[in-house]
Design an enzyme around this catalytic site. Structure first.
Site, PDB file in Angstrom:
ATOM      1  N   ASP A 124      -7.140  -1.648   3.906  1.00  0.00           N
ATOM      2  CA  ASP A 124      -6.227  -2.742   3.570  1.00  0.00           C
ATOM      3  C   ASP A 124      -6.640  -4.067   4.200  1.00  0.00           C
ATOM      4  O   ASP A 124      -6.047  -5.098   3.884  1.00  0.00           O
ATOM      5  CB  ASP A 124      -4.801  -2.407   4.032  1.00  0.00           C
ATOM      6  CG  ASP A 124      -4.225  -1.216   3.292  1.00  0.00           C
ATOM      7  OD1 ASP A 124      -4.438  -1.133   2.072  1.00  0.00           O
ATOM      8  OD2 ASP A 124      -3.582  -0.372   3.928  1.00  0.00           O
ATOM      9  N   ASP A 131      -1.664  -0.753   5.884  1.00  0.00           N
ATOM     10  CA  ASP A 131      -2.286  -0.387   7.151  1.00  0.00           C
ATOM     11  C   ASP A 131      -3.605   0.301   6.832  1.00  0.00           C
ATOM     12  O   ASP A 131      -3.849   0.723   5.711  1.00  0.00           O
ATOM     13  CB  ASP A 131      -1.375   0.502   8.010  1.00  0.00           C
ATOM     14  CG  ASP A 131      -1.354   1.946   7.546  1.00  0.00           C
ATOM     15  OD1 ASP A 131      -1.599   2.182   6.346  1.00  0.00           O
ATOM     16  OD2 ASP A 131      -1.083   2.830   8.360  1.00  0.00           O
ATOM     17  N   ASP A 158       0.877  -1.168   0.000  1.00  0.00           N
ATOM     18  CA  ASP A 158       0.000   0.000   0.000  1.00  0.00           C
ATOM     19  C   ASP A 158       0.919   1.225   0.000  1.00  0.00           C
ATOM     20  O   ASP A 158       2.098   1.114   0.336  1.00  0.00           O
ATOM     21  CB  ASP A 158      -0.896  -0.028   1.236  1.00  0.00           C
ATOM     22  CG  ASP A 158      -1.728   1.228   1.357  1.00  0.00           C
ATOM     23  OD1 ASP A 158      -2.392   1.573   0.375  1.00  0.00           O
ATOM     24  OD2 ASP A 158      -1.697   1.857   2.425  1.00  0.00           O
TER      25      ASP A 158
END
Length: 646
Positions: A514, A510, A318
């Protein structure tokens, strides 16, 4: 007391084995020398029967383990009267199963935190009350009772309960839990607002376009639940060697019986062929690896996770809060003629003292880092979602978005921005004074992390983000990632990870957005220091420190652990084979064979305990690279037990 009793009921065979052993010792000390033999032998046969039932069920499911050899070994020791060896085999069998079950059990948690955070209450405006948000015109109802078309009031800092269309002229929302974007998103009337986003500092009115069940946040919860149950179980490492080891053991024992004509020889071989090294080597090594990981601020939820980490070939990141710090920082002060950067920053910070905008703290912090002294205003007023106007003596300063500043300084022009940047504009006494550029800074060690993973064999790196493509590609270029997918919703991330062919796949992220993809990846790694509890619950690995480089350490610990586990298994197998060959010639009586096998077990276990090592990379006093201006950047050390909030 409840915890102890719970463990007793969780591992009844192990507890029963200990009780039987203690009882047998008491009987032997009391002079009843035959009683322990009958007790241990009978108990061993009962356990063999229980294990046989479980073995048959697993065989029907297509799984073959070391259970068959363990059952035969128990029966063989009973047949030759080696009742102490019987109990020892049972202890190793039940103890190994309990140890392995405990390691696997750490990975099973309810997603209560995700469910708890789901919006529970909605403020429904009564018909005719949309223009007046007085308390008497509003009904507080469960979010599940919201219907399509309902008018809803979302108060400052509240979570949007359902998907809707904004009716207020403009409003700012924190959508980081959905898209991963750390900067607040400005919406105007008529634009959609997603459930799970957090309202800014001004109340907003919206019209529901979906029920709670069909809204974005609830879909995230459903994705997590589905992904968590769809993951295939990891095959126990020792089971891969079970079939050949069992076949070779039975072959040697059978040949010894056939060539000698003595059935006792068959039992003597199997006594030294007990699969204790296979039962205990891997669990002990993996528990040691998990302990080592914990000392490094990494929580690994089960032995199978370490095995998957050791074999990982693809890593997916991410962006916001993972490769970047996740909070806006002042990148540049661009002053117009007549102003220098320090003067402009001082004026902006002094004005932002009276703002509730998320960027205000960043501007004030940047000014203080430069040692600038802020001035109190004679008067100040904030225009929600637009900016702040403050007066300092005979000077008026306005700080805010471009359209807000242009109303006061028509000469204001948009500044050039790179991906991931946002500008705050200033006007002084009606003249355009310049702007301050903020950005979500890439972590100092992000590129080194990607490079180090490549050296460990995780050569495929991908970035998935809800941000715009320009921002995503800008960050990816900085950290050395070539494959980027932008504008992703949680479901898009799940589909992408499921479609990857180079597996196992690590997903590092995080935030609530996610959580689904962390659950569906082969190994989900959550940045637990900043990440939501939902992400931590969904992940297989939680990094307690705000340090993405711990991903590299997690992979290295996994590789070291698997290597030591395999070494221990092979040491046990080789030593057992040597003892079996010696026993086949009748050189090792059953009693001596049982003791010899216990020596093999100890050697195997002590070697497996090497996985607990790693003192060099222990996390006592780790300095975490921090966002400029944070306490860590000022020199604070963070131990493995402390969390750094960037």
């Amino acid at each position: 007391m409840k915890r102890i009793s719970g463990r007793v009921f969780r591992y009844p065979l192990l507890v029963a084995t200990v009780i039987v052993g203690v009882l047998g010792l008491v009987l032997w000390l009391a002079g009843a020398t035959d009683a322990p033999r009958w007790l241990f032998s009978s108990f061993g046969l009962v356990v063999a029967g229980i294990e046989s039932v479980g073995m048959i069920k697993r065989l029907r499911q297509g799984t073959f383990g070391v259970d068959l050899l363990a059952v035969i070994a128990i029966v063989a020791t009973v047949a030759v009267g080696e009742y102490i060896a019987t109990l020892l085999i049972v202890l190793m069998l039940t103890g190994g199963a309990a140890l392995e079950d405990y390691a696997a059990g750490r990975a099973t948690r309810e997603l209560t935190a995700l469910l708890t955070r789901a919006p529970q209450i909605a403020h429904r405006i009564r018909p005719g009350g949309a223009d007046d948000a007085a308390a008497t015109e509003i009904d507080d109802i469960p979010a599940t009772e919201v219907r399509l078309g309902d008018l809803l009031l979302v108060r400052p800092a509240e979570i949007v309960p359902v998907d809707g269309t904004l009716l207020t002229a403009s409003a700012s929302f924190d959508e980081s839990s959905l898209t991963g974007e750390s900067l607040p998103v400005e919406h105007t009337a008529g634009e959609p607002v997603l459930s799970g986003s957090i309202n800014g500092q001004a109340a907003a009115t919206l019209q529901a376009t979906a029920t709670a069940e069909n809204s974005q946040y609830q879909r995230i919860i459903a994705l997590v639940a589905e992904a968590s149950t769809s993951k295939a179980p990891v095959v126990r490492l020792a089971d891969r060697y079970a079939v050949p080891f069992t076949a070779v053991s039975l072959l040697i024992a059978g040949l010894a019986w056939a060539l000698s004509g003595d059935p006792v020889r068959f039992a003597e071989v199997l006594v030294v062929a007990t699969p204790c090294p296979l039962l205990l080597a891997a669990p002990v090594a993996f528990m040691g690896g998990m302990s080592r990981a914990a000392r490094n601020g990494i929580i690994v939820k089960g032995a199978g996770v370490l095995e998957s980490l050791a074999r990982a070939r693809t890593v997916v990141f991410d962006k916001t809060g993972t490769l970047t710090y996740g909070t806006p920082a002042i990148a540049e002060v661009r002053a117009e003629a007549g102003f220098d950067s320090d003067t402009l920053l001082t004026l902006a910070a002094s004005t932002e003292q009276y703002s509730s905008h998320v960027l205000a703290a960043s501007v004030i912090g940047a000014a203080r880092d430069r040692g600038l002294v802020l001035t109190p205003a004679d008067s100040a007023r904030e225009i929600a979602t637009h900016g702040v106007v403050a007066r300092f003596g005979d000077r008026e300063v306005a700080v805010g978005k471009l359209s807000f500043i242009r109303d006061r300084a028509p000469a204001a022009v948009a500044t050039a921005l790179s991906g991931g940047e946002l500008a705050i504009y200033l006007a002084v006494d009606g003249a355009y004074a310049g702007c301050i550029v903020a950005s979500d800074t890439v972590r100092d060690n992000a590129r080194a992390t990607v490079d180090a993973l490549g050296r460990l064999g995780v050569r495929n790196s991908i970035m998935l983000t809800g941000d715009a493509r320009a921002t995503a590609e800008h960050v990816a270029a900085q950290v050395g990632i070539t494959r980027v997918q932008a504008d992703c919703l949680p479901s898009d991330k799940v589909d992408t990870v499921r479609g990857l062919t180079e597996r196992p796949v690590i997903m590092v992220g995080d935030g609530v957005n996610d959580a689904p993809v962390l659950a569906v990846a082969d190994i989900g790694i959550a940045m637990g220091a900043k990440g939501s509890t939902a992400a931590s619950e969904s992940a297989d690995v939680v990094i307690l420190l705000d340090d993405v480089s711990r991903t590299v350490r997690a992979v290295r610990i996994g590789q070291d652990t698997v290597r030591i586990a395999l070494q221990s298994i092979w040491i046990g197998i080789i030593l057992s084979l040597v003892l079996m060959l010696v026993a086949a010639f009748g050189l090792i009586p059953a009693t001596a064979g049982a003791l010899s096998q216990e020596a093999v077990d100890l050697i195997t276990i002590f070697n497996a305990l090497r996985a607990i090592g790693g003192r060099v990379d222990a996390a006592a006093g780790v300095r975490v690279p921090a966002r400029p201006g944070s306490p860590a950047a000022a020199g604070r050390d963070y131990s493995g037990r402390m969390l750094h909030k960037a």
